[in-house]
Design a protein around this motif. Sequence first.
Motif, PDB file in Angstrom:
ATOM      1  N   GLN A 135       6.529  14.820 -12.377  1.00 22.60           N
ATOM      2  CA  GLN A 135       6.711  13.454 -11.878  1.00 22.60           C
ATOM      3  C   GLN A 135       8.200  13.232 -11.604  1.00 22.60           C
ATOM      4  N   SER A 177       6.095   6.975  -9.393  1.00 17.44           N
ATOM      5  CA  SER A 177       4.823   7.510  -9.868  1.00 17.44           C
ATOM      6  C   SER A 177       3.730   6.452  -9.808  1.00 17.44           C
ATOM      7  N   ARG A 189       2.825   5.964  -6.224  1.00 18.94           N
ATOM      8  CA  ARG A 189       2.050   7.109  -5.765  1.00 18.94           C
ATOM      9  C   ARG A 189       0.598   6.973  -6.184  1.00 18.94           C
ATOM     10  N   ASP A 190       0.365   6.586  -7.435  1.00 20.67           N
ATOM     11  CA  ASP A 190      -1.009   6.462  -7.927  1.00 20.67           C
ATOM     12  C   ASP A 190      -1.818   5.476  -7.094  1.00 20.67           C
ATOM     13  N   TYR A 229      10.935  13.019  -8.784  1.00 20.68           N
ATOM     14  CA  TYR A 229      11.005  12.746  -7.350  1.00 20.68           C
ATOM     15  C   TYR A 229      12.371  13.153  -6.811  1.00 20.68           C
ATOM     16  N   ASN A 254      11.806   7.422 -11.326  1.00 15.74           N
ATOM     17  CA  ASN A 254      10.642   8.306 -11.225  1.00 15.74           C
ATOM     18  C   ASN A 254       9.366   7.586 -11.636  1.00 15.74           C
TER      19      ASN A 254
END
Length: 425
Positions: A23, A7, A10-11, A25, A3
Amino acid sequence: MSNAELSNRRDTAVARGVGMQTQVYAERALNSEVWDVEGNRYIDFAAGIAVVNTGHCHPKILDAVQKQAASFTHTCHQVMPYANYIRLAERLNEKVPGDFEKKTIFVTTGAEAVENAVKIARAATNRPAVIAFGGAFHGRTFMGMTLTGKVAPYKKGFGAMMPDVYHVPFPIDLHGTSTEDALGAITKLFKSDLDPERVAAIIIEPVQGEGGFYPAPAELMRGLRALCDEHGIIMVADEVQTGFARTGNLFAMDGYDVCADITTMAKGLAGGLPLAAVTGRADIMDAAAPGGLGGTYGGNPLGIAAANAVLDVIEEEDLCNRANELGSRLKQRLESIRERTPEIVDIRGPGFMIAAELNTADGSAPNPEMANAVRAEALSRGLVLLTCGVYGNVIRFLAPLTVQDDIFTEAMDILEASIDAVKGH
């Protein structure tokens, strides 16, 4: 893959405006359970925000989608139409409340359904103005967010809203606003700012969703119906979150003794596939000229197939009664917790669309900090919850209506332990 790794990616890759409550997934899901990419198991009391009312990966819905995918996935209904689009329209025309001839169109999202409802109402009345309620949520498109009665985060930073949209207070006894106040605000609006002969529509959620799960009082619905009839205004029920057995009826408006002229729906309609609909009085729905309504993906064959299966599952598994049973059990458990938790100032909602509102211990102010702390603590223990409300102090419960009894009991135990942990009990 973890995860944390996802994360970080994603950022870098995804715009920060796409907010996330967790957060975690997801990797796979079944009915009321979700497993993340690390193998952790969660009980899902969010259901994708009231989308998978029939549970994740219901076998009947998956089968319908797979069969449709093997035939064709897209032709665009406006180019080469298909029979199951017509069948679903016929079924919704029969099931949406209202003893009058109806017609339906299909689009892709709830916001798009609301946009089209406004377009149709304006075409039918040749009027521009729309009245909505404070605390309402009607979508993120420009007309949708203009109709929405909450600034942050939905309107903040996006510039001027659409013209000719007016808001009046929604009745919430807990917050000191009565039905008489709400109806009086419309009367005052008509006296001071807005000629009722300019109003195309009044739009209302039978139960406010993002606004805090406040059910509209029956007296309000009757009053709105009377005002609409008096002034030739179209009454629109936004059933995007309340639809498809969530409230213990197929539609929340089934619980009232008046009917809307137009109903918008999405979320639970297609069991996880993007599909939305607008159903209304046939003469109103026919006001737009050919070509004035539609969209490339509107009524996608996969979503239509899923929706027909969803309606079958709701009927075959008696999910309206199941919603009422689960909601009653949830309220009983919440009332038990409330006996030692004075911060819980209200427990409300029809069917299995239930919420608990939290204030400070002395009851003097909303308590979003506690609501979020309970949500986070529950997540750490494997239960996914959502918050809502203008003040962010409401915990809402939106588990699939198909949640198994033992998993429901497990979720209630986690909820109680999470509240106790936050309270320091």
